[in-house]
Motif scaffolding. Structure first.
Motif, PDB file in Angstrom:
ATOM      1  N   ALA A  57      -8.035  11.741   2.666  1.00 29.63           N
ATOM      2  CA  ALA A  57      -9.345  12.259   2.782  1.00 29.63           C
ATOM      3  C   ALA A  57     -10.426  11.124   3.127  1.00 29.63           C
ATOM      4  CB  ALA A  57      -9.961  12.801   1.358  1.00 29.63           C
ATOM      5  N   GLU A  58     -11.521  11.505   3.923  1.00 28.53           N
ATOM      6  CA  GLU A  58     -12.284  10.369   4.108  1.00 28.53           C
ATOM      7  C   GLU A  58     -13.608  10.867   3.753  1.00 28.53           C
ATOM      8  OE1 GLU A  58     -12.454   9.074   7.993  1.00 28.53           O
ATOM      9  OE2 GLU A  58     -10.174   8.581   8.209  1.00 28.53           O
ATOM     10  N   ILE A  59     -14.681  10.029   3.493  1.00 24.61           N
ATOM     11  CA  ILE A  59     -16.082  10.561   2.674  1.00 24.61           C
ATOM     12  C   ILE A  59     -16.799  11.064   3.799  1.00 24.61           C
ATOM     13  CG2 ILE A  59     -18.036   9.717   1.578  1.00 24.61           C
ATOM     14  CD1 ILE A  59     -16.351   7.956  -0.038  1.00 24.61           C
ATOM     15  N   VAL A  60     -17.354  12.316   3.697  1.00 22.23           N
ATOM     16  CA  VAL A  60     -18.486  12.654   4.667  1.00 22.23           C
ATOM     17  C   VAL A  60     -19.686  12.502   3.995  1.00 22.23           C
ATOM     18  CG1 VAL A  60     -19.279  14.803   5.631  1.00 22.23           C
ATOM     19  CG2 VAL A  60     -16.956  14.381   5.671  1.00 22.23           C
ATOM     20  N   GLY A  61     -20.057  12.522   2.646  1.00 21.68           N
ATOM     21  CA  GLY A  61     -20.955  12.467   1.727  1.00 21.68           C
ATOM     22  C   GLY A  61     -20.610  12.327   0.234  1.00 21.68           C
ATOM     23  N   ILE A  62     -21.954  11.527  -0.477  1.00 23.86           N
ATOM     24  CA  ILE A  62     -21.824  11.550  -1.657  1.00 23.86           C
ATOM     25  C   ILE A  62     -22.928  11.895  -2.489  1.00 23.86           C
ATOM     26  CG2 ILE A  62     -21.460   9.836  -3.483  1.00 23.86           C
ATOM     27  CD1 ILE A  62     -20.694   7.648  -1.217  1.00 23.86           C
ATOM     28  N   SER A  63     -22.947  12.523  -3.453  1.00 23.13           N
ATOM     29  CA  SER A  63     -24.029  12.907  -4.488  1.00 23.13           C
ATOM     30  C   SER A  63     -24.008  12.461  -5.917  1.00 23.13           C
ATOM     31  CB  SER A  63     -24.002  14.632  -4.447  1.00 23.13           C
ATOM     32  OG  SER A  63     -22.995  15.012  -5.224  1.00 23.13           O
ATOM     33  N   PHE A  64     -25.151  12.302  -6.530  1.00 27.09           N
ATOM     34  CA  PHE A  64     -25.172  11.734  -7.776  1.00 27.09           C
ATOM     35  C   PHE A  64     -26.229  12.597  -8.758  1.00 27.09           C
ATOM     36  CE2 PHE A  64     -25.050   8.263  -4.603  1.00 27.09           C
ATOM     37  CZ  PHE A  64     -24.157   7.653  -4.808  1.00 27.09           C
ATOM     38  N   ASN A  71      -9.416   5.171  -0.697  1.00 20.24           N
ATOM     39  CA  ASN A  71      -9.116   5.198   0.722  1.00 20.24           C
ATOM     40  C   ASN A  71     -10.047   4.221   1.597  1.00 20.24           C
ATOM     41  OD1 ASN A  71      -7.073   6.981   0.312  1.00 20.24           O
ATOM     42  ND2 ASN A  71      -8.214   8.882   0.912  1.00 20.24           N
ATOM     43  N   HIS A  72     -11.301   3.998   1.035  1.00 17.75           N
ATOM     44  CA  HIS A  72     -12.058   3.193   1.652  1.00 17.75           C
ATOM     45  C   HIS A  72     -12.361   1.805   0.986  1.00 17.75           C
ATOM     46  CE1 HIS A  72     -14.145   6.428   4.303  1.00 17.75           C
ATOM     47  NE2 HIS A  72     -13.633   7.126   3.126  1.00 17.75           N
ATOM     48  N   GLY A  73     -11.209   1.543   0.365  1.00 21.97           N
ATOM     49  CA  GLY A  73     -11.088   0.156  -0.283  1.00 21.97           C
ATOM     50  C   GLY A  73     -11.952  -0.182  -1.516  1.00 21.97           C
ATOM     51  N   VAL A  75     -23.387   1.478   3.466  1.00 18.40           N
ATOM     52  CA  VAL A  75     -23.632   2.340   2.216  1.00 18.40           C
ATOM     53  C   VAL A  75     -22.633   2.098   1.043  1.00 18.40           C
ATOM     54  CG1 VAL A  75     -23.872   4.385   1.108  1.00 18.40           C
ATOM     55  CG2 VAL A  75     -24.945   3.954   3.104  1.00 18.40           C
ATOM     56  N   LEU A  76     -21.130   2.196   1.443  1.00 15.79           N
ATOM     57  CA  LEU A  76     -20.071   1.978   0.513  1.00 15.79           C
ATOM     58  C   LEU A  76     -20.250   0.563  -0.053  1.00 15.79           C
ATOM     59  CD1 LEU A  76     -17.365   4.132   1.929  1.00 15.79           C
ATOM     60  CD2 LEU A  76     -18.810   4.628   0.225  1.00 15.79           C
ATOM     61  N   ALA A  77     -20.427  -0.282   1.038  1.00 11.44           N
ATOM     62  CA  ALA A  77     -20.628  -1.835   0.718  1.00 11.44           C
ATOM     63  C   ALA A  77     -21.635  -2.125  -0.525  1.00 11.44           C
ATOM     64  CB  ALA A  77     -20.738  -2.697   1.880  1.00 11.44           C
ATOM     65  N   ARG A  78     -22.690  -1.509  -0.191  1.00  9.64           N
ATOM     66  CA  ARG A  78     -23.865  -1.637  -1.304  1.00  9.64           C
ATOM     67  C   ARG A  78     -23.752  -0.962  -2.629  1.00  9.64           C
ATOM     68  NH1 ARG A  78     -29.944  -1.816   1.648  1.00  9.64           N
ATOM     69  NH2 ARG A  78     -29.167  -2.727   3.694  1.00  9.64           N
ATOM     70  N   LEU A  79     -22.861   0.063  -2.413  1.00  4.26           N
ATOM     71  CA  LEU A  79     -22.507   0.883  -3.647  1.00  4.26           C
ATOM     72  C   LEU A  79     -21.448   0.289  -4.533  1.00  4.26           C
ATOM     73  CD1 LEU A  79     -22.828   4.803  -2.632  1.00  4.26           C
ATOM     74  CD2 LEU A  79     -24.293   3.734  -4.327  1.00  4.26           C
ATOM     75  N   ALA A  80     -20.611  -0.622  -3.788  1.00  8.07           N
ATOM     76  CA  ALA A  80     -19.288  -0.958  -4.494  1.00  8.07           C
ATOM     77  C   ALA A  80     -19.623  -1.654  -5.873  1.00  8.07           C
ATOM     78  CB  ALA A  80     -18.408  -1.844  -3.291  1.00  8.07           C
ATOM     79  N   PRO A  81     -20.337  -2.458  -5.838  1.00  4.10           N
ATOM     80  CA  PRO A  81     -20.748  -3.411  -7.185  1.00  4.10           C
ATOM     81  C   PRO A  81     -20.820  -2.407  -8.055  1.00  4.10           C
ATOM     82  CG  PRO A  81     -22.008  -4.355  -5.302  1.00  4.10           C
ATOM     83  CD  PRO A  81     -21.360  -3.172  -4.874  1.00  4.10           C
ATOM     84  N   ILE A 137     -11.790  13.808 -11.855  1.00  3.14           N
ATOM     85  CA  ILE A 137     -12.159  12.509 -11.253  1.00  3.14           C
ATOM     86  C   ILE A 137     -11.091  11.560 -10.491  1.00  3.14           C
ATOM     87  CG2 ILE A 137     -13.811  11.874 -13.009  1.00  3.14           C
ATOM     88  CD1 ILE A 137     -11.875  10.683 -14.770  1.00  3.14           C
ATOM     89  N   LYS A 138      -9.656  12.248 -10.758  1.00  5.12           N
ATOM     90  CA  LYS A 138      -8.635  11.324  -9.905  1.00  5.12           C
ATOM     91  C   LYS A 138      -8.620  11.482  -8.450  1.00  5.12           C
ATOM     92  CE  LYS A 138      -4.457  13.039 -11.383  1.00  5.12           C
ATOM     93  NZ  LYS A 138      -3.929  13.787 -10.047  1.00  5.12           N
ATOM     94  N   TYR A 139      -9.046  12.810  -8.088  1.00  4.04           N
ATOM     95  CA  TYR A 139      -9.190  13.091  -6.698  1.00  4.04           C
ATOM     96  C   TYR A 139     -10.116  11.969  -5.908  1.00  4.04           C
ATOM     97  CZ  TYR A 139     -10.651  15.174  -2.163  1.00  4.04           C
ATOM     98  OH  TYR A 139     -11.098  15.275  -0.651  1.00  4.04           O
ATOM     99  N   ASP A 140     -11.277  11.996  -6.685  1.00  2.00           N
ATOM    100  CA  ASP A 140     -12.639  11.082  -6.218  1.00  2.00           C
ATOM    101  C   ASP A 140     -12.080   9.647  -6.366  1.00  2.00           C
ATOM    102  OD1 ASP A 140     -14.746  12.863  -5.655  1.00  2.00           O
ATOM    103  OD2 ASP A 140     -14.570  13.524  -7.795  1.00  2.00           O
ATOM    104  N   ARG A 141     -11.288   9.286  -7.117  1.00  2.00           N
ATOM    105  CA  ARG A 141     -10.730   8.011  -7.390  1.00  2.00           C
ATOM    106  C   ARG A 141      -9.989   7.539  -6.005  1.00  2.00           C
ATOM    107  NH1 ARG A 141     -10.266   5.070 -12.290  1.00  2.00           N
ATOM    108  NH2 ARG A 141     -10.772   6.317 -14.173  1.00  2.00           N
TER     109      ARG A 141
END
Length: 932
Positions: free
Chosen positions: A372-379, A436-438, A407-413, A427-431
């Motif tokens: 799976a690859e990310i299409v979008g993220i919600s919070f 998959n995006h490092g 976006v992922l690079a800025r969210l990573a920290p 949560i295991k699925y989201d992990r």
């Protein structure tokens, strides 16, 4: 669009029996056997709601059989006489079932002197004559005689549709000949004889050849053989049989349906929401009552949610009531943002960094977590507020979106900061998706799916069910956005505004559900311990899934080839024994060869009266005949080849060459894990061919496979739970427990126990753990039931603590409605006080076994967590790659073997202090098979 009107008729008598048998033993006051039964009522509500959603009708009636005799009893006093009386618990639910169906907007009919089928027939034919389309919902095949171009029978329980074409395809005769067909075959259910030994195929053949029953009767002298002889014997009976089986279509319904042939009196109505809500509350259906909303307020009434059919999800048990969280959630306005620029992104990133807990959800390209690859993220950072970042939506109307990698690079920290606490649903699925995006997400401290799993293991744990059950909220479904089946679109093609509403709602509802469930876990130390164990296990399982296990494709290919050759040889052998080629998978052909040609005894029959050739029959016949034995071996090898040797290599991820199984953590009610794609827990190991499958699970060059397995874990848990002195002594003294049991049961010295006596003792030891009866033990050992009962009696005399534990556990289960593991996991038993004997007996067996299975599940999870922590700290080159039953499997460098052999058994033995020592044994080899 057609302007034709539709009449929907429900066979209420069929429905209420199905509802009663499909639902658990529900009570108005859960767990109180003296409280009124409500299972059939709830099942009926479910079914009627689902049907109304499925079939849009202008007119509708739900028809029940009335009390008292009918005209058929006068014609034939033995009519239906063999039927068992209606269970008292079901009889008591009929008046409230009638009441609630009326409140749901349906006309309810129960006309004395005739059956429900006759009322249905009369209304159906009346409507069809006016060109009205008629849909009859029933599982009763007798109604097929009504079918024509205007009348269709549907069975919502199995999806069967009996229209003109469907009837002929199913029975081999057109609907207009169904009465003739039924008259020849008879009706065992209603005790109406047909022609002796004339089944559906013969009846259809005659009617196809002669054209009608009258023509068959006229030609009776020409029909040869036993069938023709039996037909001639039945000629005097057939007119009576036809009269009994013919559905009346001219019942006098005056006083029941006013104004016929006009159907205005049965126009389908709107539900009476205020009275329905009172009814639901009276019978303990709190979820249904909440879903109706406040029917007396000026606000719009919430739509009744789609309620599942019996056996699926729904508010089957008492919920946690309408908490302040639920009250707030139902009346809250929501604010959901869509982030399309860096200013809004920075604003929300600051909110994430300041929040004590953030609900997080990903929208992706696949349910396969490794692909799976990310299409979008919600919070969501507080109830009612959420934001969605679209990252890969496509299509002509898709707006410009922020670049995903940046976006992922800025969210990573923030994502990788363990001090920033996060919450999710599964949560295991989201992990995996983030991995998959490092990005390795840290700080996941809560999972609403696992909260529900610990608190209410017997209920569904998906977010839709949780939100409805605990917050009263319903929302957008995935199918609403993407469609179903072949027409389903990828999430990336969903318009961003709709995707944002859906994803934000998921995060917001997850936060709401957490706020409702977390206080319940905090209030119970034992349940909180189990929950924290599940959270830690989720992280360890993520690591195991991520690691995967290397597959040796050439080995599998060679095994497939060998199995294929053996399968062909078995087919050849079977043909030789039978004296002809035949389809080894055809029950009909097997029956003809077994019973007609080879004269084998009929062991049992199917529900339709056919001679059974199922696996149980084959095993019995294989004791005396070679052909069934060949077929059993053939079936096992075909399954082994199709499920494993042909498919395992295909399941390997191309980029790793490894199989990455998925461990479902919130499925088994005992706390056990289930494995799929592939299912590692079902690889058969009792045959040499099955064991060889494990040869294909290999280590890469320079590494080996190690297996660490708890020894006799459930027997040790039985010793702990029962406190039986003889069992405790056997384990503390390091004795062979099966040999010790044999010595006790057979009254011989330990050194005089024979291998056969030890085998018997082993079956007894494990059989009693699973609640095996004397009949089951006798079958397993191949001895008389009386002898098996004597062994069990002797066992309980020698191990009185075990018998006491079993009796006390069943009593506690009946009182509380659940049992517990050693560590406090609750295992609910909704059927423990059921009036249905087999269901109750099954629940009693589960009450004995579940604490042992559940405790074993807790222990292996505790071991998994402890081992992963130790490995990370001291030997990071060791990978845990599988968890199967009571076994942990590792891949490790050859140089780490000594460390593993020294430390892993100790860690597994020390995770808990029971009344007997825990023992884990380790094996090492180049593949999984050799590690045993």
């Amino acid at each position: 669009m057609s302007d034709k009107k539709t009449l929907l008729l429900v066979d209420g008598s069929s429905y209420l029996y199905r509802a009663f048998h499909a639902m658990p033993d529900l009570r108005a006051v859960p767990g109180d056997p003296a409280s009124p039964a409500t299972g059939a009522i709830r099942g009926m509500i479910n079914m009627m709601q689902a049907l109304r959603k499925e079939v849009h009708a202008d007119y509708a009636a739900c028809v029940f059989d009335a009390k008292g005799p009918t005209f058929r009893d006068a014609i034939y006093p033995a009519y239906k006489q063999q039927r068992n009386p209606m269970p008292d618990d079901l009889r008591a639910q009929i008046p409230p079932i009638h009441e609630v169906v009326r409140l749901m907007g349906w006309k309810v009919l129960d006309v004395p002197g005739v059956e429900a089928d006759d009322v249905i027939g009369t209304l159906a034919v009346t409507a069809a004559r006016q060109g009205i389309e008629v849909v009859v919902s029933s599982g009763d095949k007798d109604l097929a005689q009504l079918v024509d171009e205007h009348i269709t029978i549907i069975d919502t329980m199995n999806g069967k549709r009996r229209d003109v074409a469907g009837v002929e395809a199913e029975f081999g005769v057109p609907a207009r000949l169904m009465v003739d067909f039924q008259t020849l075959v008879g009706d065992q259910v209603d005790n109406v004889p047909g022609v002796e030994k004339v089944g559906p195929k013969t009846a259809a053949k005659w009617l196809q050849e002669y054209g009608s029953l009258d023509a068959v009767v006229a030609s009776a002298d020409k029909i040869k053989g036993v069938a023709g002889e039996n037909l001639r014997k039945a000629l005097d009976w057939l007119p009576t049989g036809r009269q009994l089986l013919t559905i009346k279509t001219d019942c006098d319904l005056n006083g029941w349906v006013e104004g016929l042939p006009s159907l205005d009196a049965i126009t389908i109505g709107a539900p009476d929401a205020p009275r329905l809500k009172d009814f639901y509350e009276q019978y303990g259906f709190k979820g249904l009552a909440r879903a109706l909303g406040d029917a007396t307020s000026s606000a719009p009434v919430a739509a009744t949610p789609a309620v599942a059919m019996p056996g699926q999800s729904g508010d089957l048990f008492a919920d946690h009531s309408a908490s302040p969280v639920a009250e707030a959630a139902q009346h809250r306005a929501v604010v959901y943002d869509t982030i399309l620029n860096w200013t809004d992104f920075d604003h929300w990133l600051q909110r994430l960094q300041k929040a004590e807990l953030v609900a997080l959800d990903t929208e992706t390209t696949s349910l396969d977590e490794m692909r799976a690859e990310i299409v979008g993220i919600s919070f969501s950072v507080q109830p009612g507020e959420a934001a969605y970042i679209p990252l890969a939506h496509a299509g002509p109307d898709a707006p410009a979106q922020l670049p995903r990698d940046e976006v992922l690079a800025r969210l990573a920290p923030w994502l990788e900061d363990g001090k920033r606490h996060k919450l999710g649903q599964h949560i295991k699925y989201d992990r995996h998706v983030f991995a998959n995006h490092g990005i390795e997400v840290r700080g996941y401290v809560h999972d609403t799916m696992l909260q529900s799993y610990v608190l209410e293991v017997h209920k569904p744990h998906n977010l839709t069910s949780l939100a409805e059950r605990h917050t009263g909220r319903t929302g957008i479904s995935y199918e609403d956005l993407c469609g179903k089946g072949a027409h389903q679109i990828p999430f990336a093609q969903v318009p961003v505004d709709k995707a944002a509403a859906y994803s934000c709602e998921d995060s917001d509802q997850t936060l709401d559900v957490h706020n409702a469930l977390w206080p319940l876990l905090q209030a119970d130390d034992k349940l909180r311990f189990i929950y924290e164990l599940e959270i830690a296990s989720s992280e360890a399982l993520f690591r195991i899934e991520r690691n995967g296990v290397l597959i040796d494709a050439p080995t599998l290919a060679a095994q497939s080839h060998e199995l294929g050759q053996r399968i062909v040889q078995l087919e050849t052998d079977a043909y030789a024994i039978a004296g002809q080629p035949f389809n080894l998978s055809s029950p009909k052909q097997l029956g003809e060869i077994f019973f007609d040609k080879l004269g084998m005894p009929v062991v049992k029959k199917t529900a339709t009266g056919a001679r059974s050739t199922d696996e149980e029959v084959l095993e019995k016949l294989a004791e005396d005949y070679p052909l069934p034995a060949k077929l059993l071996e053939h079936r096992s090898l075909v399954k082994l080849k199709g499920t494993y040797t042909d498919k395992l290599a295909q399941l390997a991820l191309p980029r790793t060459g490894r199989v990455h199984t998925h461990y479902a953590q919130a499925v088994a009610v005992t706390g056990r894990l289930s494995s799929n794609d592939p299912n590692l827990q079902n690889i058969p190991i009792r045959t040499a061919e099955g064991r060889r499958i494990r040869e294909a699970f290999v280590a890469p060059a320079g590494c080996v496979i190690a297996s660490a397995d708890y020894s006799q874990i459930e027997l040790r848990i039985m010793a702990h739970l029962s406190g039986d002195h003889a069992l405790l002594h056997a384990f503390h003294a390091g004795l062979d427990v099966h040999r010790a049991t044999a010595a006790e049961v057979f009254g011989v010295a330990l050194d005089q126990v024979t291998s056969e006596q030890r085998r018997y003792a082993k079956v007894i030891n494990f059989g009693l753990i699973y609640g095996m009866s004397s009949f089951g033990l006798a079958k397993n050992l191949g001895i008389e039931t009386k002898a098996a009962a004597a062994y069990i009696d002797r066992y309980f005399q020698r191990y009185p603590g075990v018998k006491q534990y079993m009796d006390e556990t069943k009593a506690a289960a009946k009182s509380m409605g659940y049992v517990e593991t050693v560590f406090g996991r609750r295992l609910y038993l909704p059927e423990i006080n059921s009036p249905n004997g087999p269901r109750r007996a099954g629940a009693e067996r589960a009450a004995i076994n579940a604490p042992m299975q559940g405790t074993a599940a807790d222990l292996i999870k505790m071991a998994m967590v402890a081992v992963q922590k130790e490995v990370d700290a001291h030997q990071p080159g060791i990978k845990m790659i599988m968890q199967v039953h009571d076994e942990l499997v590792f891949e490790l460098p050859e140089g780490d073997v000594d460390w593993l052999k020294s430390h892993i058994p100790r860690l597994m033995a020390e995770v808990a202090a029971l009344k007997v020592p825990l023992l884990a044994e380790v094996g090492v080899g180049p593949n999984w098979d050799k590690a045993h």
